[in-house]
Design a protein around this motif. Structure first.
Motif, PDB file in Angstrom:
ATOM      1  N   GLU A  94      30.547  31.017  50.365  1.00 28.18           N
ATOM      2  CA  GLU A  94      31.665  30.857  49.434  1.00 28.18           C
ATOM      3  C   GLU A  94      31.401  31.647  48.148  1.00 28.18           C
ATOM      4  O   GLU A  94      32.292  32.339  47.637  1.00 28.18           O
ATOM      5  N   ALA A  95      30.152  31.570  47.643  1.00 30.81           N
ATOM      6  CA  ALA A  95      29.808  32.315  46.425  1.00 30.81           C
ATOM      7  C   ALA A  95      29.998  33.812  46.652  1.00 30.81           C
ATOM      8  O   ALA A  95      30.544  34.518  45.794  1.00 30.81           O
ATOM      9  N   ALA A  96      29.554  34.305  47.833  1.00 30.83           N
ATOM     10  CA  ALA A  96      29.722  35.729  48.135  1.00 30.83           C
ATOM     11  C   ALA A  96      31.206  36.087  48.210  1.00 30.83           C
ATOM     12  O   ALA A  96      31.631  37.131  47.700  1.00 30.83           O
ATOM     13  N   ASP A  97      32.007  35.205  48.816  1.00 32.44           N
ATOM     14  CA  ASP A  97      33.453  35.455  48.949  1.00 32.44           C
ATOM     15  C   ASP A  97      34.133  35.600  47.599  1.00 32.44           C
ATOM     16  O   ASP A  97      34.900  36.534  47.372  1.00 32.44           O
ATOM     17  N   ILE A  98      33.864  34.649  46.697  1.00 35.88           N
ATOM     18  CA  ILE A  98      34.599  34.696  45.430  1.00 35.88           C
ATOM     19  C   ILE A  98      34.092  35.842  44.566  1.00 35.88           C
ATOM     20  O   ILE A  98      34.845  36.437  43.810  1.00 35.88           O
ATOM     21  N   PHE A  99      32.812  36.201  44.744  1.00 33.35           N
ATOM     22  CA  PHE A  99      32.295  37.379  44.037  1.00 33.35           C
ATOM     23  C   PHE A  99      33.047  38.632  44.493  1.00 33.35           C
ATOM     24  O   PHE A  99      33.487  39.447  43.677  1.00 33.35           O
ATOM     25  N   VAL A 100      33.214  38.761  45.806  1.00 34.70           N
ATOM     26  CA  VAL A 100      33.923  39.922  46.343  1.00 34.70           C
ATOM     27  C   VAL A 100      35.379  39.913  45.889  1.00 34.70           C
ATOM     28  O   VAL A 100      35.945  40.946  45.533  1.00 34.70           O
ATOM     29  N   PHE A 101      35.979  38.721  45.852  1.00 36.02           N
ATOM     30  CA  PHE A 101      37.361  38.621  45.376  1.00 36.02           C
ATOM     31  C   PHE A 101      37.464  39.163  43.949  1.00 36.02           C
ATOM     32  O   PHE A 101      38.343  39.978  43.644  1.00 36.02           O
ATOM     33  N   GLY A 102      36.552  38.738  43.068  1.00 33.90           N
ATOM     34  CA  GLY A 102      36.555  39.218  41.684  1.00 33.90           C
ATOM     35  C   GLY A 102      36.434  40.732  41.629  1.00 33.90           C
ATOM     36  O   GLY A 102      37.142  41.405  40.878  1.00 33.90           O
ATOM     37  N   ASP A 103      35.553  41.266  42.474  1.00 32.46           N
ATOM     38  CA  ASP A 103      35.339  42.703  42.474  1.00 32.46           C
ATOM     39  C   ASP A 103      36.569  43.461  42.969  1.00 32.46           C
ATOM     40  O   ASP A 103      36.881  44.539  42.477  1.00 32.46           O
ATOM     41  N   LEU A 104      37.283  42.880  43.950  1.00 29.06           N
ATOM     42  CA  LEU A 104      38.490  43.529  44.459  1.00 29.06           C
ATOM     43  C   LEU A 104      39.571  43.567  43.393  1.00 29.06           C
ATOM     44  O   LEU A 104      40.316  44.540  43.282  1.00 29.06           O
ATOM     45  N   VAL A 105      39.661  42.491  42.598  1.00 35.77           N
ATOM     46  CA  VAL A 105      40.643  42.479  41.512  1.00 35.77           C
ATOM     47  C   VAL A 105      40.297  43.584  40.516  1.00 35.77           C
ATOM     48  O   VAL A 105      41.174  44.318  40.040  1.00 35.77           O
ATOM     49  N   ARG A 106      39.002  43.743  40.237  1.00 35.68           N
ATOM     50  CA  ARG A 106      38.572  44.789  39.310  1.00 35.68           C
ATOM     51  C   ARG A 106      38.941  46.178  39.862  1.00 35.68           C
ATOM     52  O   ARG A 106      39.488  47.016  39.136  1.00 35.68           O
ATOM     53  N   ILE A 107      38.692  46.389  41.159  1.00 31.51           N
ATOM     54  CA  ILE A 107      39.014  47.685  41.766  1.00 31.51           C
ATOM     55  C   ILE A 107      40.512  47.970  41.644  1.00 31.51           C
ATOM     56  O   ILE A 107      40.928  49.054  41.228  1.00 31.51           O
ATOM     57  N   ALA A 108      41.316  46.943  41.951  1.00 30.85           N
ATOM     58  CA  ALA A 108      42.770  47.110  41.866  1.00 30.85           C
ATOM     59  C   ALA A 108      43.172  47.405  40.431  1.00 30.85           C
ATOM     60  O   ALA A 108      43.986  48.293  40.166  1.00 30.85           O
ATOM     61  N   ALA A 109      42.593  46.673  39.468  1.00 31.88           N
ATOM     62  CA  ALA A 109      42.943  46.855  38.060  1.00 31.88           C
ATOM     63  C   ALA A 109      42.624  48.281  37.626  1.00 31.88           C
ATOM     64  O   ALA A 109      43.430  48.936  36.955  1.00 31.88           O
TER      65      ALA A 109
END
Lengths: 63, 468, 160
Positions: free
Chosen positions: B112-127
């Motif tokens: 779960e920790a890895a998942d939400i970390f990746v989610f945060g990173d994907l938002v950054r990439i999109a931004a």
């Protein structure tokens, strides 16, 4: 010091919104958990039983 | 079996609520795992090359097929939220059960920790793609947002949680299929898959690399066994669980093959092996905006579905251990309105969020993989003891797996091979993990077991085990 | 009938301490390997074909392969290549095209390509590690079995 209050664009607003929504949701859950703990007896809350299934309903449940 | 209130009086008994069908079981199993095709599996390419990764994917696929078979048989008779933890309690004994419970909680919480970390990173990439200045986007609020929204869903009820999981998992799965079709038939992209040109027939590290790739090939499937955690909330558990688990396993085998096929046909293996989001990268190579957006959405949805399922499973395991007093009984509470293990859900949020903030992806992933692997090593032990204590015919089984003891032995051998693979890459962490579980076991025996009611742990309506 | 074991009731404070113990253990298990900087295997420098490794006087490392490609890692970590071509990296046209689409120039691609894992290992440590895992499971099964007999005796009564 108060750098985070200076919004530089839409992404800063979005970040602030994300912080606020998260805190609101987490706060609600904690409050609800405390309220529930006060309202109900601990024995009732922890009364769930393992292994309750229709596969076993033909047997007499042994306790 | 469920006692509900009439006219506002306090209920006397509160159980988890039985509302789930096979579709939810599928969504829980595949939802947790599918993120593995969007990120993480490709580290096996770094370990053994593209072909090495594919061979490892097949062999580990065999490991998981054994896992699904063994697990389905025991679970179809053990209808309890603890899944493998409850199985261990009934077949092997309390200390084993405590360890298995910890494997479950840690494997899922770290995933779960890895998942939400990746989610945060994907938002950054999109931004950053949408014009935000490089380095100005803070991922932490989005990491916290993901975990709090999903925990809120989980808190409010299992039916909605897993229905949402079904929808987002389906979208993520379809996005992989669309990407493969687009490349294969040249729809919307002029790029083609070039396996030969990218040197696909080679094993850069030889067969050692294939063995080393086992470690991250686990990531193609890690978490499918989590379907057992829903046992207490599934209608007609004996049928739904094996059905949902087996169809989930087939879905994953297909998804893994397609993912490998499209990624290894577009990206040089040296790059693929270190990419954060390989399927998304494969869509970037197509040059099609539609595919890029679709795969971004697919990756985000898969990460959320996985985190969502992990919250569900980790909380169920923690809750079950609390119910038996293996952990503080405070966590054994079920919410009287939403019928969820609400305290266990809340308690695990800060742990996942803390590791999501830290962003130590590789050690966190390895912790998760190792905890999973220890759990799989337990399964053959579990099966041998289960068959010996309650031979076929002595109790009603919802599903009986074929060819016993071949799957159990195969599973054990593959587990040992995977330990060797982990040793090659993360030897020290492997030993640190073993120290952790040994210390936790001693703590349990010395300080914790005294709070446990002995006979009450055995909750199944089974006859006395043979030989005891 | 076996005697029924009555466990003591645990106080709220005791429950809190027990939950904290598990948490601290988890954090330690993750951080100790990290602090020792031993968590994961690092890739080492590598070149295609047969190559030789030399130490330079100022603490750097030089790798030379038989087709003339030279990779130099200075003491401060800067990497430089000599005689660097796509051919020397054994990258065909398809690979070159994909690298450039990913935004990698020759130098950047070379840095990604000329690093590999070393899978040589010590048999003794491997066997010790596997033995540790085996011993751990043996301990679990034995201790559990002792406790399990108690559970069965209390649940079903002593064997007559």
């Amino acid at each position: 010091m108060l750098d985070f209050l200076q919004f530089r664009g839409p992404w800063d607003w979005l970040q602030a919104a994300a912080w606020l929504v998260s805190i609101a949701l987490l706060g609600w859950m904690v409050l609800d958990a405390i309220r529930t703990g006060r309202k109900f007896n601990e024995d009732v809350l922890a009364s769930s039983q393992e292994g309750v299934d229709e596969l076993l309903q033909h047997h007499d449940r042994v306790r | 079996m469920v006692d509900t209130t009439v006219g506002g009086a306090q209920p006397t008994k509160i159980n988890l609520v039985k509302v789930l069908g096979p579709v939810h079981v599928w969504a829980l199993g595949v939802g947790i795992v599918l993120v593995g095709e969007f990120m993480g599996w490709n580290f096996s390419v770094e370990k053994g090359g593209a072909l090495g990764s594919l061979i490892a994917c097949w062999i580990i696929g065999l490991l998981y097929t054994c896992v699904a078979m063994l697990d389905s048989e025991v679970t179809s008779t053990v209808a309890a939220a603890g899944g493998q933890y409850t199985q261990a309690k009934h077949t092997t004994g309390p200390l084993m059960a405590f360890n298995v419970g910890l494997y479950l909680v840690l494997a899922y919480t770290m995933l779960e920790a890895a998942d939400i970390f990746v989610f945060g990173d994907l938002v950054r990439i999109a931004a950053e793609n949408l014009g935000a200045e490089q380095g100005t986007v803070d991922t932490r609020p989005f990491v916290l947002l993901a975990v709090s929204v999903l925990a809120f869903l989980n808190y409010r009820g299992v039916f909605m949680t897993l229905t949402v999981n079904f929808l987002i998992t389906a979208v993520a799965f379809i996005s992989i299929i669309v990407l493969v079709i687009a490349y294969q038939f040249g729809i919307g992209t002029s790029e083609t898959l070039q396996h030969g040109g990218l040197g696909m027939g080679e094993l850069p590290y030889g067969w050692m690399g294939v063995l080393a790739a086992f470690q991250f090939a686990i990531w193609y499937y890690l978490g499918i066994e989590g379907t057992c955690q829903a046992a207490e909330e599934v209608r007609s558990c004996g049928r739904s669980l094996p059905l949902g688990t087996m169809t989930g396993m087939i879905t994953l085998l297909i998804a893994a093959a397609l993912t490998w096929y499209v990624c290894s046909g577009t990206l040089p293996w040296e790059y693929l092996g270190t990419a954060l989001a390989p399927l998304y990268d494969a869509s970037l190579m197509s040059g099609s905006t539609f595919l890029i957006v679709l795969l971004w959405v697919g990756t985000v949805f898969s990460a959320l579905a996985s985190a969502n399922g992990c919250i569900n499973d980790a909380a169920r395991a923690w809750f079950s251990m609390g119910r038996d007093r293996y952990l503080p009984e405070y966590f054994a509470a079920v919410h009287p309105v939403y019928r969820t293990p609400f305290r266990a859900i809340i308690f695990l949020i800060p742990i996942a969020a803390a590791f999501g903030f830290l962003g130590l992806l590789a050690p966190v992933v390895t912790f998760s993989i190792l905890s999973g692997l220890l759990g799989y090593t337990f399964m053959p032990i579990n099966m041998f003891r289960f068959r010996a204590k309650w031979p076929l015919g002595s109790i009603k089984r919802g599903y009986v797996h074929p060819f016993h003891p071949l799957p159990a032995i195969t599973l054990l051998v593959l587990c040992i091979a995977t330990y060797v693979a982990v040793y090659l890459g993360f030897g020290t962490q492997l030993l640190a993990m073993m120290v952790f579980y040994v210390v936790a076991s001693i703590w349990f025996v010395v300080f914790r077991y005294k709070y446990v009611r002995r006979g009450d742990q055995f909750t199944m309506a089974w006859p006395r085990p043979k030989g005891y | 009938m076996a005697q029924v074991y009555q466990p003591p009731k645990q106080s709220r404070l005791g429950q809190l301490i027990d939950a904290a113990v598990i948490l601290i253990l988890v954090f330690l298990a993750l951080f100790i390997p990290l602090e020792m900087e031993l968590a994961g295997a690092e890739k080492g420098d590598w070149l295609p074909g047969n190559y030789a490794v030399e130490q330079t006087a100022d603490g750097g490392v030089v790798l030379k392969n038989d087709s003339g490609l030279i990779k130099t890692i200075a003491a401060d970590g800067t990497v430089t290549f000599e005689n660097l071509t796509w051919e020397a990296l054994q990258q065909n046209e398809v690979m070159q095209a994909q690298w450039s689409k990913l935004g990698y120039d020759l130098q950047a691609a070379a840095e990604a390509i000329t690093k590999r894992y070393d899978y040589s290992f010590d048999w003794l440590w491997l066997i010790l590690t596997l033995a540790a895992i085996g011993g751990y499971f043996l301990f679990l099964v034995r201790q559990s079995d002792k406790e399990y007999r108690e559970v069965i005796a209390e649940k079903f009564g002593n064997r007559s």
